[in-house]
Design a protein around this motif. Structure first.
Motif, short mmCIF file in Angstrom:
data_model
loop_
_atom_site.label_atom_id
_atom_site.label_comp_id
_atom_site.label_asym_id
_atom_site.label_seq_id
_atom_site.Cartn_x
_atom_site.Cartn_y
_atom_site.Cartn_z
N UNK A 156 1.82 3.95 1.29
CA UNK A 156 1.47 3.50 -0.05
C UNK A 156 2.07 2.13 -0.33
N UNK A 157 1.40 1.32 -1.11
CA UNK A 157 1.87 -0.03 -1.41
C UNK A 157 3.17 0.03 -2.20
N UNK A 158 4.00 -0.99 -2.05
CA UNK A 158 5.30 -1.04 -2.73
C UNK A 158 5.17 -0.96 -4.25
N UNK A 159 4.24 -1.70 -4.89
CA UNK A 159 4.14 -1.60 -6.35
C UNK A 159 3.80 -0.20 -6.84
N UNK A 160 2.93 0.50 -6.11
CA UNK A 160 2.55 1.85 -6.53
C UNK A 160 3.72 2.81 -6.34
N UNK A 161 4.42 2.69 -5.21
CA UNK A 161 5.59 3.54 -4.99
C UNK A 161 6.66 3.30 -6.05
N UNK A 162 6.90 2.04 -6.39
CA UNK A 162 7.92 1.72 -7.39
C UNK A 162 7.53 2.25 -8.75
N UNK A 163 6.24 2.16 -9.07
CA UNK A 163 5.75 2.68 -10.35
C UNK A 163 5.94 4.19 -10.41
N UNK A 164 5.59 4.87 -9.32
CA UNK A 164 5.76 6.32 -9.27
C UNK A 164 7.24 6.70 -9.37
N UNK A 165 8.09 6.04 -8.59
CA UNK A 165 9.53 6.36 -8.59
C UNK A 165 10.14 6.13 -9.97
N UNK A 166 9.73 5.06 -10.63
CA UNK A 166 10.26 4.76 -11.96
C UNK A 166 9.87 5.85 -12.96
#
Length: 206
Positions: free
Chosen positions: A68-78
């Motif tokens: 998964x792309x970094x922005x999507x992973x970061x959004x999910x983790x946040x």
């Protein structure tokens, strides 16, 4: 508590048209505001979430893609950090959506929609071999018959309420006018640029 959907469309592009090497997936656009709804019938049909009328889900419980792309992973983790209800991540490719048989129906015999006085609020009930007991208690036996088995689909009035017994297909919950038609249209257009296998939707719920 209601259930909402979050997510994004991702794409990837070949680094070199003459090479088998592929670029990483990249965030293309968020699902919202492209799809701002929270239709549980669609959630159940696509992802097995709130699957009250028994769809065979297209892409249930796959988790976040490993790449998964970094922005999507970061959004999910946040979101996961600030909201304990976040989860049920999954993904679906454009070819899977492109090739859906839109005539498929859920396991339920039908759906009974109750609308009071022409309001925007609708109550939907899964119908099996008996009419929902609370509906019969409030509105009386449906004129379609004492049992849904063999009953014709249709609408009738009871006081100020309109009751509609109908067969539901994927097209009814994912087709024109549902909001998902816009998602599909964007993914179809992106596929013309990046290739069918290089477009996907990543989603999760709360």
């Amino acid at each position: 508590m209601g259930t909402d959907i979050y997510g994004a469309i991702e794409v990837r592009d070949l680094i070199d048209a003459a090479s088998d090497r592929e670029a990483s997936w990249v965030h293309c656009m968020d699902l919202y505001p492209l799809y701002p709804g929270s239709d549980y019938s669609a959630f159940g049909c696509l992802f097995g979430i709130r699957n009250w009328n028994g769809w065979e889900p297209v892409a249930e419980g796959r988790g976040l893609p490993a790449d998964v792309s970094d922005p999507v992973r970061k959004d999910y983790d946040h979101l996961e950090e600030i909201d304990a209800a976040i989860g049920a991540a999954t993904w679906v490719s454009w070819p899977e959506l492109r090739d859906l048989d839109m005539t498929v129906t859920p396991l339920a015999r039908g759906v009974l929609d109750v609308n009071e006085n022409g309001s925007s609020l609708h109550h939907c009930y899964r119908v099996e071999d008996e009419w929902p007991a609370d509906v019969v208690a409030e509105y009386g036996p449906p004129p379609a018959g004492e049992s849904p088995v063999g009953a014709a689909y249709g609408s009738w009035q009871s006081g100020g309420a309109t009751l509609t017994y109908q067969k539901v297909t994927r097209n009814d919950v994912l087709g024109p006018g549902t909001g998902w038609d816009h998602v599909f249209a964007v993914m179809r257009t992106l596929a013309q640029r990046f290739g069918d296998e290089n477009v996907r939707l990543v989603a999760w719920f709360d």
